[in-house]
Design an enzyme around this catalytic site. Sequence first.
Site, PDB file in Angstrom:
ATOM      1  N   LYS A  45     -35.663 -90.260  33.758  1.00  0.00           N
ATOM      2  CA  LYS A  45     -34.735 -90.286  32.774  1.00  0.00           C
ATOM      3  C   LYS A  45     -33.480 -91.056  33.189  1.00  0.00           C
ATOM      4  O   LYS A  45     -33.184 -90.965  34.599  1.00  0.00           O
ATOM      5  CB  LYS A  45     -34.437 -89.025  32.190  1.00  0.00           C
ATOM      6  CG  LYS A  45     -33.620 -87.926  33.124  1.00  0.00           C
ATOM      7  CD  LYS A  45     -32.212 -88.033  33.325  1.00  0.00           C
ATOM      8  CE  LYS A  45     -31.574 -87.082  34.551  1.00  0.00           C
ATOM      9  NZ  LYS A  45     -30.423 -87.387  34.857  1.00  0.00           N
TER      10      LYS A  45
ATOM     11  N   PRO B 192     -37.822 -92.044  42.970  1.00  0.00           N
ATOM     12  CA  PRO B 192     -36.826 -91.440  44.187  1.00  0.00           C
ATOM     13  C   PRO B 192     -36.184 -90.176  43.868  1.00  0.00           C
ATOM     14  O   PRO B 192     -35.669 -89.665  42.740  1.00  0.00           O
ATOM     15  CB  PRO B 192     -35.768 -92.717  44.411  1.00  0.00           C
ATOM     16  CG  PRO B 192     -36.136 -93.548  43.132  1.00  0.00           C
ATOM     17  CD  PRO B 192     -37.015 -93.260  42.358  1.00  0.00           C
TER      18      PRO B 192
ATOM     19  N   GLY C 298     -33.802 -87.471  37.714  1.00  0.00           N
ATOM     20  CA  GLY C 298     -34.584 -86.280  37.230  1.00  0.00           C
ATOM     21  C   GLY C 298     -36.004 -85.871  37.466  1.00  0.00           C
ATOM     22  O   GLY C 298     -36.982 -85.434  36.925  1.00  0.00           O
TER      23      GLY C 298
ATOM     24  N   GLY D 187     -37.598 -84.427  40.081  1.00  0.00           N
ATOM     25  CA  GLY D 187     -37.967 -83.014  40.360  1.00  0.00           C
ATOM     26  C   GLY D 187     -38.040 -82.362  39.268  1.00  0.00           C
ATOM     27  O   GLY D 187     -38.926 -81.392  38.992  1.00  0.00           O
TER      28      GLY D 187
ATOM     29  N   ASP E  37     -32.014 -79.896  33.526  1.00  0.00           N
ATOM     30  CA  ASP E  37     -32.458 -81.284  33.142  1.00  0.00           C
ATOM     31  C   ASP E  37     -34.105 -80.753  32.919  1.00  0.00           C
ATOM     32  O   ASP E  37     -34.701 -81.744  32.077  1.00  0.00           O
ATOM     33  CB  ASP E  37     -32.545 -82.280  34.187  1.00  0.00           C
ATOM     34  CG  ASP E  37     -31.293 -82.952  34.373  1.00  0.00           C
ATOM     35  OD1 ASP E  37     -30.448 -82.549  33.494  1.00  0.00           O
ATOM     36  OD2 ASP E  37     -31.114 -83.614  35.239  1.00  0.00           O
TER      37      ASP E  37
HETATM   38  O1  C5P Z   1     -29.147 -77.035  37.097  1.00  0.00           O
HETATM   39  P1  C5P Z   1     -29.606 -77.563  38.118  1.00  0.00           P
HETATM   40  O2  C5P Z   1     -29.987 -76.627  39.329  1.00  0.00           O
HETATM   41  O3  C5P Z   1     -30.002 -78.839  38.145  1.00  0.00           O
HETATM   42  O4  C5P Z   1     -27.939 -77.724  38.708  1.00  0.00           O
HETATM   43  C1  C5P Z   1     -27.679 -78.010  40.190  1.00  0.00           C
HETATM   44  C2  C5P Z   1     -26.247 -77.595  40.246  1.00  0.00           C
HETATM   45  O5  C5P Z   1     -25.309 -78.899  39.565  1.00  0.00           O
HETATM   46  C3  C5P Z   1     -25.780 -76.432  39.914  1.00  0.00           C
HETATM   47  O6  C5P Z   1     -25.896 -75.406  40.916  1.00  0.00           O
HETATM   48  C4  C5P Z   1     -24.143 -76.880  39.666  1.00  0.00           C
HETATM   49  O7  C5P Z   1     -23.650 -76.816  40.886  1.00  0.00           O
HETATM   50  C5  C5P Z   1     -24.235 -78.281  39.036  1.00  0.00           C
HETATM   51  N1  C5P Z   1     -24.163 -78.351  37.621  1.00  0.00           N
HETATM   52  C6  C5P Z   1     -23.087 -78.028  37.224  1.00  0.00           C
HETATM   53  N2  C5P Z   1     -23.121 -78.157  35.781  1.00  0.00           N
HETATM   54  C7  C5P Z   1     -24.156 -78.806  34.929  1.00  0.00           C
HETATM   55  C8  C5P Z   1     -25.337 -78.948  35.592  1.00  0.00           C
HETATM   56  C9  C5P Z   1     -25.278 -78.801  36.952  1.00  0.00           C
HETATM   57  O8  C5P Z   1     -22.185 -77.777  37.534  1.00  0.00           O
HETATM   58  N3  C5P Z   1     -24.080 -78.752  33.742  1.00  0.00           N
END
Ligand code: C5P
Length: 296
Positions: free
Chosen positions: A11, A95, A101, A103, A137
Amino acid sequence: MTALHASCPAKVNLALRVVGRRPDGYHEIITLFQAVDLWDTLRAELAETLTLTVEGDAVESGEANLVVRAARLLQAECAEARGCGARLRLTKGIPAGAGLGGGSSDAAGALLLLTRLWGLTLRPSDLEPLAARLGSDVPFFLVGGTALGRGRGERVDRLPALPERPLVLGSPPFGLATPEVYATLRSPLTVGTADVTVPPLFVKFAEGNDFALARNDLEVAVFQLRAELATFRDSLSQMGADLALVSGSGSTVFGLFRAGTDVTSIASDMRGKFPGWAVRGSRTVDSGVRVAPAVE
Ligand code: C5P
């Protein structure tokens, strides 16, 4: 033996607005997701235990891999999945650490694939909360195409597909860690939702001629960490991109071009200017993860 195959798209975020910081440490965002024609593939067949092998990009294949975490979550939350096993093979084309996105798409692929392989009586609406627990995501990839993400990005509403457009995707030889990018973000976080009202944002995209609202609020932080990404973005604009932005928290920079543009030759020019970068021509696609019987 039955084997299934999931095609898991990448994405880009055509827009990403940070509208606040939340008590749980996440950021409240409004984002326009768009699936693109760059894929990981995940193959699964029934087995006694759960195993994962990874081909392609150097990605963790143990318990930390989101595919394994998705399988473990299904086993924990769904009684029918307890004790089920699978031999999983992930082939990376997207990559890692690139804001594309990959993973997350793999995790959505694992949820859909294993639901079918194990014959679980779960509906798509049952998978959404599981997907959200795996990552902000992940729910998008259950839906795909063009969609609006709110909350952490995990509250997804499908939108009518944008007319297909060619893209250039440029990934530098390094990734960026999403938590570091959010932590670096020091710009005012109260953009307010008033100027990001969603229907106008979408309609302007669909009309294809007004990208004024399409910005990525994470770019400030991304460029602070890696200034060369701004140079790549500006170069894509000079090449005629209607919209050139960092995708998500980077490190990929994309350019969205008018239908009919020869993005293969633009990608080749950009490779010449930015040695070490993986630059590809691609296009928008109107789907999320696709699961089908494996043909081999
Ligand atoms: O949800 P995900 O594991 O992808 O998020 C990884 C990190 O990115 C979170 O631990 C947070 O630090 C940051 N994040 C955030 N706000 C979001 C999405 C991600 O602060 N809306």
